[in-house]
Design an enzyme around this catalytic site. Sequence first.
Site, short mmCIF file in Angstrom:
data_model
loop_
_atom_site.label_atom_id
_atom_site.label_comp_id
_atom_site.label_asym_id
_atom_site.label_seq_id
_atom_site.Cartn_x
_atom_site.Cartn_y
_atom_site.Cartn_z
N LYS A 5 60.88 34.60 34.17
CA LYS A 5 62.13 33.99 34.62
C LYS A 5 63.29 34.43 33.72
O LYS A 5 64.39 34.75 34.20
CB LYS A 5 61.98 32.46 34.60
CG LYS A 5 63.24 31.66 34.58
CD LYS A 5 63.97 31.63 35.93
CE LYS A 5 65.17 30.67 35.85
NZ LYS A 5 66.03 30.75 37.02
N LYS B 256 72.70 30.01 26.69
CA LYS B 256 71.40 29.38 26.46
C LYS B 256 70.28 30.28 26.97
O LYS B 256 69.31 30.55 26.27
CB LYS B 256 71.36 28.02 27.20
CG LYS B 256 70.30 27.05 26.71
CD LYS B 256 70.09 25.90 27.67
CE LYS B 256 68.99 26.24 28.66
NZ LYS B 256 68.65 25.17 29.61
N THR C 210 63.81 26.11 33.26
CA THR C 210 63.81 27.37 32.50
C THR C 210 63.68 27.03 31.03
O THR C 210 64.56 26.42 30.45
CB THR C 210 65.13 28.14 32.75
OG1 THR C 210 65.23 28.42 34.15
CG2 THR C 210 65.17 29.44 31.96
#
Lengths: 317, 317, 317, 317
Positions: free
Chosen positions: B195, B264, B119
């Site tokens: 995503k 994050k 990711t």
Amino acid sequence: MVSLATLSGPLSLSERSFLKRSLVLKIGFIGLGRMGQAMASRLLAADQKLFVFNRTSSKLASLLVGGATACASPSDVARQTDVIITMLADDSALQEVTSGDGGIIGSMPNGGIHIAMGTHDVSVIKRLTAVHEAAGQTLIAAPVLGRPDAVTTGRLGIIAGGDAKSVARCLPIFEALGRRVFQAGPDPSAASAMKLANNFLLASAIESIGEAFALVEKSGVDVQVFHDLVTDGLFASPAYNTYAKIIANKAWDEVGFTVSLALKDINLALAAGGAIGVPLPSANVCRDRLLGASAHGEGELDWAVMARDQARASGLI
Amino acid sequence: MVSLATLSGPLSLSERSFLKRSLVLKIGFIGLGRMGQAMASRLLAADQKLFVFNRTSSKLASLLVGGATACASPSDVARQTDVIITMLADDSALQEVTSGDGGIIGSMPNGGIHIAMGTHDVSVIKRLTAVHEAAGQTLIAAPVLGRPDAVTTGRLGIIAGGDAKSVARCLPIFEALGRRVFQAGPDPSAASAMKLANNFLLASAIESIGEAFALVEKSGVDVQVFHDLVTDGLFASPAYNTYAKIIANKAWDEVGFTVSLALKDINLALAAGGAIGVPLPSANVCRDRLLGASAHGEGELDWAVMARDQARASGLI
Amino acid sequence: MVSLATLSGPLSLSERSFLKRSLVLKIGFIGLGRMGQAMASRLLAADQKLFVFNRTSSKLASLLVGGATACASPSDVARQTDVIITMLADDSALQEVTSGDGGIIGSMPNGGIHIAMGTHDVSVIKRLTAVHEAAGQTLIAAPVLGRPDAVTTGRLGIIAGGDAKSVARCLPIFEALGRRVFQAGPDPSAASAMKLANNFLLASAIESIGEAFALVEKSGVDVQVFHDLVTDGLFASPAYNTYAKIIANKAWDEVGFTVSLALKDINLALAAGGAIGVPLPSANVCRDRLLGASAHGEGELDWAVMARDQARASGLI
Amino acid sequence: MVSLATLSGPLSLSERSFLKRSLVLKIGFIGLGRMGQAMASRLLAADQKLFVFNRTSSKLASLLVGGATACASPSDVARQTDVIITMLADDSALQEVTSGDGGIIGSMPNGGIHIAMGTHDVSVIKRLTAVHEAAGQTLIAAPVLGRPDAVTTGRLGIIAGGDAKSVARCLPIFEALGRRVFQAGPDPSAASAMKLANNFLLASAIESIGEAFALVEKSGVDVQVFHDLVTDGLFASPAYNTYAKIIANKAWDEVGFTVSLALKDINLALAAGGAIGVPLPSANVCRDRLLGASAHGEGELDWAVMARDQARASGLI
């Protein structure tokens, strides 16, 4: 949560018979819009005798055919019944019917029960709880989860809050009306809060779906692909499946629930939080989005149009 | 969405045989943490020969037993393969492996393909897309949906973005790895955005559940009853069922995904929106909640602890 | 706050003489855009000998006439000076000049001081603080308050953070450059945080003025009347007077500070908060507004155009 | 904005004489809390004859000594006067005094003027505007800017909205009461909106100062230094100077304006925006902060304690 026999689908003969025995209550029903009519019809189908009143009396026709007794006023309903169900569109109607001129409060018997099944402001419910209590009566707040078709198919959810004995006494009614009762506890306004929390959760899901679509659409992704992702696994549920589809297809002119009504509900949720010191930042986001839609003349479109307001803020349209 | 044979459960003999024939690619695999190991193992189980590298070589043991070939460096992997999968924890690792000293870019063949399955930041993916292109190579971004157990049971979802021909060439790999491929289109960074949008949707669901619980709990409702409502109908889905349960039980010390990692991801989602002019107000709310949790020493608890930060803001704890 | 002689207006003869005696430092200056030029000119006017470097050497012309010595590279500056001031537009330029190829770090003497006077990311300042320390050098962060005209007229404010002795050693420079020094303490990154907090305060003031104007304008109030109210008493200050006027007159095409630059700063403020667990909900609101303006092609207009994005969200335009 | 002779300080003899001549109106005054008393005293000092009523009659003592005539009820006031000023703490008191039992509406003469000088909900003002109009009377909304000491020293600001002729007729009263009149236009509710916008601006300034302090304090900066910066230049104004000082000194137990009252005002501002489709995201932030303070038992502290709620969210306390 009370363990109840699930009453899905039309009522069977044995169910009707059970209900008839258990229901010794004479039931009043005030507020016969689409939702109220569906609920009253279901009670009639359970062989209950209903005493009905609606401001617009033309809405009573099919119920009268079904055996209901028409009343001339809320107080007329109150004089003939042990339990009164109200299913009213807003707080001012509830207050008028309860404690306005010709309201039920003056005519309900000592020990009478008022079940308020609309979606109402917690402070209004608190006030009416006190008003009924002072008159020797009981208010139960029992807002519902589901639309008219959920009533018809026996899938309605009911959130019941109020004095435990009174709620227990009304359980046969709730069982006749729906599928499952969620017990909010002894404070009627807690049932309101729970219903508003549910509606807020849905608003927030729609808002976040709208934001996510704007992000991927402006990134160059085909919105149908993102629709497939959202409805595929983690989020697959009636809420996400329904609204991801409407948003992907920009189908907000098929109206299930309007921006204006959603604004009313999100304001009630924020007021509920405000009254007890609970900030709801996601509800603020939803409210601003609904206001944005409203400011652009979209107040009578389906509230999924929140996604359009997000797209507008993102320079996509 | 590409229609693919669904590959749920362990691979059957005929599936292995199909994959073996279709995969003419030599595959490198860099980044063998828990997720990378599960994915590499699945490829080995599909009779692929893998060339593997991990900074901590001890993690390679079981893969080497399974037939993988150990490499001395990323560039060593690059020299021996047509396609390199990276499954790296963060952007700096990806940049280092790709274009740092001893990175793959100098040793990959002309026409080579790098599939970045972690990711990552959209701007990093954009930059590396250009870097590979300048070197006559192709970057595909193919972040995944699911955790290691989803790999093992063949339920992994894959979002693939990049040059259509290259993605088509890699489809057999994706079919071996997972259940379904979502096509994000020709821009690899769009797969990243998709995503990140998915992870944001989950963060926002958790946030709104936490807000709703604070509202009803402070209203006096038993949280288990509200748990039952949330998981009952409209929202019933893996996401809501999982997090409503954790929140009702305050079970955030059983960690699935930490606050720190969630921060994050939400920062990456906000950066993705920032890069293309898409404000994400609900993501802001999630970020503030995660920061609040982090500020209270809860950074390594499960991110459902967002609900605890909401409870704190509401004076409940 | 250090009590300093206020140095407003052009430098007097006695001030020049004081500075000349107190400044035993040879000063390098890297980054000579509009702001850097104004600052370097002021130092020259204080009879300092400067060693200057700029990527675009044409910007040095007037300084060379004024007596500055041109250097071939940052490291060339470093070899000839005790103290280096950098005034760079962004973090990547600062990192390049400091520790990139030909950066100052390899050529600065042991005990050398680097004063970074641009507005920078706290994490970049933290990293460069460590890098300089490892090389036996000191980083002071000293971002400034004011634009080029504030330098010329001696009204510049300076926020100085870093080792106390080193800051004390540089005070004569700060006194030559501006009016007042705010001491942020021993951590250079705290000076960055303070500068970013200041810029965020201004962003938030503009945002709230924009919201208030939308509310009163849509209520039917003449915006000039509301301008008069805002600038009349409670808020009367350069910030509110300036921006209420621009917003009332919709004069965002006279650009003082662009949306794009403001976005950079608000992102830095949010990152500063993110690094230490401080949620900044008002900064989120500003960021979304700036992103909305940017998404509508207003990125190069004055950031007061935030009010236009608010008006758009309100259906006013 | 009307150009008025500024009436700062105590009234001079010539001013009194001017006012006496110009004021042919008999003035009623209802609502004599601290603010109302100060205003009524000032009118008496301008040699006006007042007819006063307050629910708690003890508050009238000094006014009666000053020459005011006590009335038995609002309607009693209405029967004896041409213009009635109300200065009431909330909307329900205003509604009661206006159109409740014994309210002024039944006894005011045709052409009578009601000047509502409290801070009220725009929808309440809209409703009462219609109610008065139907009775052949006029409502002017004229909320004020300033506290009792601003009245005493002649610094009060007045925002006047309503029928232009009626406002003009009342100007001598406004001139006697304060320093400056801001003309909100013909719709009385626009004056309410303007007053609420002003209070929102102040709330938002406090909120952003609180956020900025949390950021710099957690970064290690001495809060007094940041106080100096905030009050130094760009923002130097009564609002920023006052609140930066309170926040730096954590002096919220010296109460100027409580969290509870601020919550009332911010809710009114949000309702004003909600009624006309103006989202106010910064007001949401303020409301959540005030709710957080309230949830932590700080409802009766000075609203600068918003900064404490921010510090709490940041893990600083």
